[in-house]
Design an enzyme around this catalytic site. Structure first.
Site, PDB file in Angstrom:
ATOM      1  N   HIS A  20       0.915  -1.177  -0.080  1.00 17.78           N
ATOM      2  CA  HIS A  20      -0.144  -0.037  -0.090  1.00 17.78           C
ATOM      3  C   HIS A  20       0.812   1.244   0.129  1.00 17.78           C
ATOM      4  O   HIS A  20       0.507   2.207   0.544  1.00 17.78           O
ATOM      5  CB  HIS A  20      -0.935  -0.041   1.006  1.00 17.78           C
ATOM      6  CG  HIS A  20      -1.967  -1.153   1.154  1.00 17.78           C
ATOM      7  ND1 HIS A  20      -3.139  -0.836   0.655  1.00 17.78           N
ATOM      8  CD2 HIS A  20      -1.761  -2.573   1.278  1.00 17.78           C
ATOM      9  CE1 HIS A  20      -3.835  -1.862   0.656  1.00 17.78           C
ATOM     10  NE2 HIS A  20      -2.956  -3.134   1.050  1.00 17.78           N
TER      11      HIS A  20
ATOM     12  N   HIS B 138      -1.875   4.090  -4.745  1.00 16.22           N
ATOM     13  CA  HIS B 138      -2.254   2.666  -4.804  1.00 16.22           C
ATOM     14  C   HIS B 138      -3.579   2.096  -4.884  1.00 16.22           C
ATOM     15  O   HIS B 138      -4.592   3.125  -4.522  1.00 16.22           O
ATOM     16  CB  HIS B 138      -1.298   1.876  -3.671  1.00 16.22           C
ATOM     17  CG  HIS B 138      -2.094   2.185  -2.350  1.00 16.22           C
ATOM     18  ND1 HIS B 138      -1.581   3.368  -1.489  1.00 16.22           N
ATOM     19  CD2 HIS B 138      -2.975   1.445  -1.483  1.00 16.22           C
ATOM     20  CE1 HIS B 138      -2.211   3.301  -0.428  1.00 16.22           C
ATOM     21  NE2 HIS B 138      -3.128   2.267  -0.494  1.00 16.22           N
TER      22      HIS B 138
ATOM     23  N   HIS C  85      -8.195  -6.361   1.596  1.00 16.26           N
ATOM     24  CA  HIS C  85      -7.211  -5.476   2.476  1.00 16.26           C
ATOM     25  C   HIS C  85      -7.947  -5.525   4.166  1.00 16.26           C
ATOM     26  O   HIS C  85      -7.355  -5.192   4.928  1.00 16.26           O
ATOM     27  CB  HIS C  85      -7.212  -4.261   2.027  1.00 16.26           C
ATOM     28  CG  HIS C  85      -6.710  -3.132   2.789  1.00 16.26           C
ATOM     29  ND1 HIS C  85      -5.233  -3.333   3.420  1.00 16.26           N
ATOM     30  CD2 HIS C  85      -6.763  -1.866   2.963  1.00 16.26           C
ATOM     31  CE1 HIS C  85      -4.888  -2.096   4.133  1.00 16.26           C
ATOM     32  NE2 HIS C  85      -5.769  -1.309   3.689  1.00 16.26           N
TER      33      HIS C  85
ATOM     34  N   GLU D 212      -5.937   5.350  -3.198  1.00 19.47           N
ATOM     35  CA  GLU D 212      -5.423   6.173  -2.282  1.00 19.47           C
ATOM     36  C   GLU D 212      -4.414   7.092  -2.663  1.00 19.47           C
ATOM     37  O   GLU D 212      -3.653   6.571  -3.713  1.00 19.47           O
ATOM     38  CB  GLU D 212      -5.145   5.553  -1.003  1.00 19.47           C
ATOM     39  CG  GLU D 212      -6.513   5.062  -0.509  1.00 19.47           C
ATOM     40  CD  GLU D 212      -6.095   4.025   0.863  1.00 19.47           C
ATOM     41  OE1 GLU D 212      -7.078   3.554   1.418  1.00 19.47           O
ATOM     42  OE2 GLU D 212      -4.880   3.498   0.962  1.00 19.47           O
TER      43      GLU D 212
END
Length: 211
Positions: free
Chosen positions: A45, A49, A55, A176
């Protein structure tokens, strides 16, 4: 026209608290070996990404279960640049239109590499649920759609990873640490193809395509 929306992967870059630190160091050099190779150590991460459901969802989907076309999104940018440190992004800001992904533009990428980057605006659980109900993947120019724990956190903030659970639990994706969102119009195509790690997440080269 392509617009680069990715942070450079480099030694000492910002990571989520507790994630592996990043280093990119020489392994072979022209002077010694007559060719160059770097060695990169990083978490799944790192930087800009994409998150897969596994996750945060035990038994959830991994990245390699998604067809490549799932990483090319018809996206809409929502202007949240009026928000300040640790302000909530509420359900009222979530659009209700035909699209694949909603990108919440907070302007927080300007704080990349500083302590303030961790005190970013975040999605309320209700906003994240609205995204999930409308079938949207979520993009953000912050470290997380959830509040990141720091000494500045308040008791009124949602705990844990409730925004992650809402979106990823619906089988959608989260992108993100985007950057340069101010260069994009409201509607654009986001291409965010992950490295072929196949697991819980992977760095992407995120590109906005503007006609």
């Amino acid at each position: 026209m392509p617009i680069d929306l990715s942070h450079r992967i480099e030694t000492g870059m910002t990571v989520y608290p507790g994630d592996p630190s990043v280093s990119v160091e020489p392994h072979a050099t022209h002077a010694r070996d007559e060719y160059r190779v770097d060695v990169a150590r990083l978490g799944s991460h790192t930087g800009t990404h994409v998150d897969a459901p596994i996750h945060v969802i035990p038994g959830g989907r991994t990245l390699d279960t998604y067809a490549l076309d799932r990483f090319a999104f018809e996206a809409e940018k929502v202007d949240c640049t009026d928000l300040g440190d640790r302000d909530p992004i509420t359900r009222e800001r979530v659009p209700d239109r035909e699209l694949d992904l909603v990108v919440f533009w907070t302007g927080w990428s300007t704080h990349w590499g500083t302590d303030r980057y961790l005190d970013h605006p975040y999605l309320t659980p209700e906003a994240a649920t609205a995204c999930a109900e409308r079938g949207y993947a979520v993009g953000t120019d912050t470290l997380s759609p959830d509040p990141t724990p720091t000494e500045n956190a308040t008791g009124s903030e949602p705990d844990g990873f409730r925004a992650h659970h809402a979106v990823l639990g619906a089988g959608d994706l989260v992108v993100e640490n985007l950057r340069n969102l101010g260069a994009l119009p409201e509607r654009f195509e986001l291409r965010a193809y992950p490295l072929a790690l196949g697991g819980d997440g992977a760095p992407v080269r995120a590109v906005g395509i503007v006609e």
